[in-house]
Design a protein around this motif. Structure first.
Motif, short mmCIF file in Angstrom:
data_model
loop_
_atom_site.label_atom_id
_atom_site.label_comp_id
_atom_site.label_asym_id
_atom_site.label_seq_id
_atom_site.Cartn_x
_atom_site.Cartn_y
_atom_site.Cartn_z
N ALA A 16 32.04 50.68 -34.05
CA ALA A 16 31.78 49.13 -34.27
C ALA A 16 30.39 48.84 -34.55
O ALA A 16 30.16 47.68 -34.98
N GLU A 17 29.33 49.41 -33.86
CA GLU A 17 27.98 48.95 -34.02
C GLU A 17 26.82 50.25 -33.95
O GLU A 17 27.24 51.21 -33.69
N LEU A 18 25.73 49.77 -34.23
CA LEU A 18 24.55 50.80 -33.95
C LEU A 18 23.54 50.03 -32.96
O LEU A 18 23.48 49.04 -33.19
N GLU A 19 23.02 50.94 -32.18
CA GLU A 19 21.96 50.64 -31.28
C GLU A 19 20.88 51.08 -32.02
O GLU A 19 20.70 52.38 -32.49
N VAL A 20 19.86 50.41 -32.47
CA VAL A 20 18.56 50.70 -33.07
C VAL A 20 17.41 50.48 -32.23
O VAL A 20 17.21 49.19 -31.61
N PHE A 62 2.53 43.25 -30.07
CA PHE A 62 2.95 44.49 -30.45
C PHE A 62 4.08 45.02 -29.21
O PHE A 62 4.11 44.41 -28.21
N GLY A 63 4.89 45.89 -29.41
CA GLY A 63 5.69 46.27 -28.66
C GLY A 63 6.89 46.99 -29.32
O GLY A 63 6.92 47.68 -30.63
N SER A 64 8.11 47.14 -28.68
CA SER A 64 9.38 47.60 -29.17
C SER A 64 10.52 46.51 -29.56
O SER A 64 10.32 45.54 -28.97
N ILE A 65 11.21 47.07 -30.45
CA ILE A 65 12.38 46.08 -30.44
C ILE A 65 13.68 46.78 -30.21
O ILE A 65 13.79 48.04 -30.84
N ARG A 66 14.76 46.26 -29.83
CA ARG A 66 15.95 47.01 -29.56
C ARG A 66 17.07 46.09 -30.36
O ARG A 66 16.89 45.01 -29.95
N TYR A 67 17.62 46.65 -31.27
CA TYR A 67 18.72 45.67 -32.00
C TYR A 67 20.14 46.39 -31.63
O TYR A 67 20.36 47.63 -31.33
N ARG A 68 21.05 45.58 -31.81
CA ARG A 68 22.43 45.86 -31.76
C ARG A 68 22.97 45.36 -33.25
O ARG A 68 22.82 44.15 -33.30
N ILE A 69 23.24 46.36 -34.07
CA ILE A 69 23.49 46.02 -35.51
C ILE A 69 25.13 46.24 -35.81
O ILE A 69 25.61 47.22 -35.38
N VAL A 70 25.85 45.34 -36.28
CA VAL A 70 27.05 45.41 -36.91
C VAL A 70 27.33 45.30 -38.53
O VAL A 70 26.48 44.79 -38.94
N MET A 71 28.34 45.66 -38.91
CA MET A 71 28.80 45.47 -40.30
C MET A 71 29.83 44.34 -40.40
O MET A 71 30.76 44.26 -39.59
N ASP A 72 29.28 43.35 -41.14
CA ASP A 72 30.13 42.10 -41.25
C ASP A 72 30.38 41.97 -42.77
O ASP A 72 29.38 41.35 -43.21
N ASN A 73 31.74 41.84 -43.06
CA ASN A 73 31.93 41.83 -44.52
C ASN A 73 31.17 42.36 -45.27
O ASN A 73 30.65 41.82 -46.32
N GLY A 74 30.96 43.68 -45.05
CA GLY A 74 30.29 44.78 -46.01
C GLY A 74 28.76 44.58 -45.74
O GLY A 74 28.00 45.33 -46.65
N ARG A 75 28.16 43.81 -44.83
CA ARG A 75 26.76 43.86 -45.00
C ARG A 75 26.16 43.72 -43.59
O ARG A 75 27.12 43.41 -42.56
N LEU A 76 25.16 44.52 -43.34
CA LEU A 76 24.64 44.50 -41.89
C LEU A 76 24.15 43.37 -41.57
O LEU A 76 23.58 42.47 -42.18
#
Length: 161
Positions: free
Chosen positions: A101-105, A123-137
């Motif tokens: 369902a998702e990627l943790e990036v 400056f720092g870091s970013i944590r994403y949760r990325i999903v595919m929705d209708n064929g796009r990230l």
């Protein structure tokens, strides 16, 4: 999500950075899902803290994020009119966890902001949760973790990190 490569994610994050630097905030907002959240916790809390229990600089759901974008695009947003010049640099992109369902990036970032003759560095870091929705990230969650000890020099976060 099994077929999404790190290069795909890097391209996606580079596109996000370009949209922010070009002040194309309405287009940037479209990168987020309808149930997305965007967090910037204060610099003295744990990375996985909740805005319900601790201070966050930004704790926006999709509606609040859209209102932030509308405000920043108006001439009456005095903190950002005329717009700051920004440069978002993204590096060390890693897919930390992958499910159907998702990627943790995770990524590192430096954002330079210049306005009124002063250049600030975030400056720092970013944590994403990325999903595919209708064929796009799309971004379901973005959590910017600032590595500075505070915002003493900058004093505020009036741009989007």
């Amino acid at each position: 999500m099994q077929n999404v490569s790190r290069a795909d994610i890097e391209d996606f994050l580079f596109t996000e950075a370009d949209l922010l630097d070009e002040w194309r905030l309405p287009e940037w907002l479209e990168l987020f899902t309808e149930d997305a959240i965007y967090y910037v916790p204060s610099t003295d809390v744990a990375a996985d803290s909740s805005p319900d229990k601790t201070l966050f600089y930004v704790a926006d759901d999709r509606f609040r994020l859209s209102e932030r974008v509308k405000r920043l695009m108006k001439r009456t947003a005095h903190a950002e009119f005329p717009h700051s010049r920004t440069r978002h640099l993204v590096s060390n992109v890693r897919i930390r966890n992958r499910s159907e369902a998702e990627l943790e990036v995770g990524s590192s970032f430096i954002t330079y902001r210049t306005k009124d003759g002063v250049t600030d560095t975030y400056f720092g870091s970013i944590r994403y949760r990325i999903v595919m929705d209708n064929g796009r990230l799309r971004i379901k969650e973005k959590r910017c973790l600032l590595d500075s000890e505070g915002l003493r020099t900058q004093g505020r976060v009036s741009i989007i990190l």
